[in-house]
Design an enzyme around this catalytic site. Structure first.
Site, PDB file in Angstrom:
ATOM      1  N   ARG A 112     -13.025  -4.775  30.332  1.00 40.40           N
ATOM      2  CA  ARG A 112     -13.254  -3.556  31.106  1.00 40.40           C
ATOM      3  C   ARG A 112     -14.670  -3.599  31.670  1.00 40.40           C
ATOM      4  NH1 ARG A 112     -10.076   0.918  31.057  1.00 40.40           N
ATOM      5  NH2 ARG A 112      -8.993   0.158  29.216  1.00 40.40           N
ATOM      6  N   GLU A 129      -2.647  -5.518  29.759  1.00 41.59           N
ATOM      7  CA  GLU A 129      -2.311  -5.489  31.177  1.00 41.59           C
ATOM      8  C   GLU A 129      -3.138  -6.502  31.966  1.00 41.59           C
ATOM      9  OE1 GLU A 129      -3.201  -2.889  35.118  1.00 41.59           O
ATOM     10  OE2 GLU A 129      -3.313  -1.843  33.198  1.00 41.59           O
ATOM     11  N   SER A 159      -0.652  -4.921  37.907  1.00 39.93           N
ATOM     12  CA  SER A 159       0.093  -3.682  38.114  1.00 39.93           C
ATOM     13  C   SER A 159       0.623  -3.705  39.539  1.00 39.93           C
ATOM     14  CB  SER A 159      -0.817  -2.472  37.892  1.00 39.93           C
ATOM     15  OG  SER A 159      -0.075  -1.270  37.886  1.00 39.93           O
ATOM     16  N   ARG A 187      -9.397 -11.003  33.818  1.00 37.85           N
ATOM     17  CA  ARG A 187      -8.445 -10.883  32.706  1.00 37.85           C
ATOM     18  C   ARG A 187      -7.594 -12.149  32.581  1.00 37.85           C
ATOM     19  NH1 ARG A 187      -6.512  -4.821  31.239  1.00 37.85           N
ATOM     20  NH2 ARG A 187      -8.577  -3.865  31.265  1.00 37.85           N
TER      21      ARG A 187
END
Length: 424
Positions: free
Chosen positions: A275, A347, A350, A389
């Site tokens: 994050r 995640e 998306s 990520r």
């Protein structure tokens, strides 16, 4: 933005969608405001017609020398009434608009009920999770031990939630972005697009980032915004346009820096790169005819899944529930990668259809056929993938007992054939 006519036609369905998201119903209030506005418009039109008639009658009386005082007094009163009614229409318009822009998109019927991510539904799971002969470490432990992931220096430079990558890890991040772009352009038919990372307020509003997410974005002193994702400039590139139907679908992809303030994320994922305030992401955007957008969502999600399959990262597709579906989305699939260091699914992509929600906000339309009336396009966006990520997922899934990281086969051509990342 919502279609007011559709809301008027079925206010119960509109409220049902809001209720599924956990929001309060508002349809009755909007309908009452709209009724007040329409009544004021009708009265205004009547007064304007009477004013035209009065003007002619006063002119006739003046030309004949007759007394027009009574009609002139009526005209003065009529002018004041017209000004009052115009103010009513303006106020109702503004209140309706200010309310509608704060309301989330209507949910697709296929979206499952549920308040939060616990109610998301696993659509499918792909790939076998690796059995480690040792305890797998998290990415930040691996990166710091290699001397290639430096949070301390990043904090000195910029504060928390930044990272400095060095050497082979910096190169792997670059390789991942290039690999994703090449795949989406060469095999998936997207047009590579280089976009600004500073945009104006209209672009942010049109892509539903304002006013809802102002506190999650960075604004410059001259009133521009740092993009939270390349979705904003890619989608807003068709704002105000009337596209020929033959030009659809329009598929665009960009690799860009992205910026998020992470408001409300205090205490979440404070270690590592999960994050960050600044990160790289490959973003896919499609602009389609309304009848094609459902199939396009499936196509876009498969494009994102292909990246993970080529990299050999286990993943699962999740259909987000009502309470976890984003503000602008009608339906969303998340892809979650397996991170063995965390022993968790996280995640990594998306993919959403917004239907005509964004198109109405930015007046993006197409002409179905020559001479036909313009209609609103549908817009879709998806991560293909979040580069940072994905770097985390590669590091944790390809780590070796000695702390090195095996480079996936598909990335080696982008890294001059390097097979293993070891400490310098």
């Amino acid at each position: 933005m919502h279609d007011l006519r559709a809301l008027r036609a079925d206010p119960a369905a509109f409220d049902a969608s809001l209720t599924r998201r956990g929001d309060a119903p508002v349809a009755d209030h909007v309908v009452r405001l709209d009724e007040d506005r329409r009544a004021a418009v009708t009265a205004l039109q009547d007064r304007q017609a009477r004013r035209k008639t009065l003007s002619k009658e006063i002119g006739t009386l003046r030309r004949t020398g007759a007394d027009s005082a009574a009609l002139e007094a009526e005209a003065v009163a009529l002018r004041e009434e017209i000004e009052r009614l115009e103010a009513v229409v303006r106020d109702c318009d503004a209140e309706i608009r200010d309310l509608l822009v704060t309301l989330p998109n209507r949910l697709d019927e296929a979206v499952p009920d549920g308040a939060d991510e616990a109610a998301n539904v696993v659509v499918h799971q792909v790939g076998e999770r690796r059995n480690f002969a040792f305890a797998p470490r998290e990415h930040f432990a691996l990166g710091e031990a290699l001397g290639m992931m430096d949070f301390e220096t990043a904090s000195k430079l910029s504060g928390a939630r930044f990272v400095v990558l060095r050497g082979a890890l910096a190169r792997m991040e670059r390789a991942l972005g290039q690999f994703m772009l090449d795949l989406h352009v060469q095999e998936h038919g997207y047009t590579e697009t280089a976009v600004p990372v500073l945009v104006n307020e209209a672009a942010m509003f049109g892509t539903d980032k304002l006013p809802k997410f102002a506190d999650q974005s960075f604004r410059t002193e001259d009133g521009r915004w740092l993009v939270p994702t390349a979705e904003v400039p890619l989608t807003a590139s068709v704002a105000g346009d009337i596209l020929p139907g033959a030009a659809l679908p329009r598929r665009m992809v960009a690799l860009s820096s992205c910026f998020r303030s992470e408001a409300g994320a205090s205490g979440r994922d404070t270690r590592g790169m999960l994050r960050q305030h600044q990160f790289q992401k490959v973003e896919m955007v499609s602009v389609t005819r309304p009848e094609d957008s459902d199939a396009e969502l499936e196509r876009m999600t498969r494009c994102a899944e292909t990246v993970l399959e080529r990299l050999g990262i286990p993943y699962r597709r999740m259909l987000l529930c009502a309470g976890d579906t984003g503000f602008g989305a009608a339906k969303t699939f998340d892809l979650e990668a397996w991170l063995p260091g965390q022993d968790a699914w996280r995640e990594i992509s998306s993919c959403s259809t917004t239907r005509d929600f964004q198109a109405r906000r930015m007046n993006a339309r197409f002409r179905p056929a020559e001479g036909a009336a313009p209609e609103f396009v549908h817009t879709l966006n998806g991560s293909g993938l979040a580069v940072g990520r994905t770097l985390i997922a590669v590091m944790e899934n390809y780590q070796n007992e000695d702390g090195g990281i095996t480079v996936p086969e598909v990335l080696r051509p982008y890294m001059s054939g390097l097979a293993v990342i070891n400490a310098d």
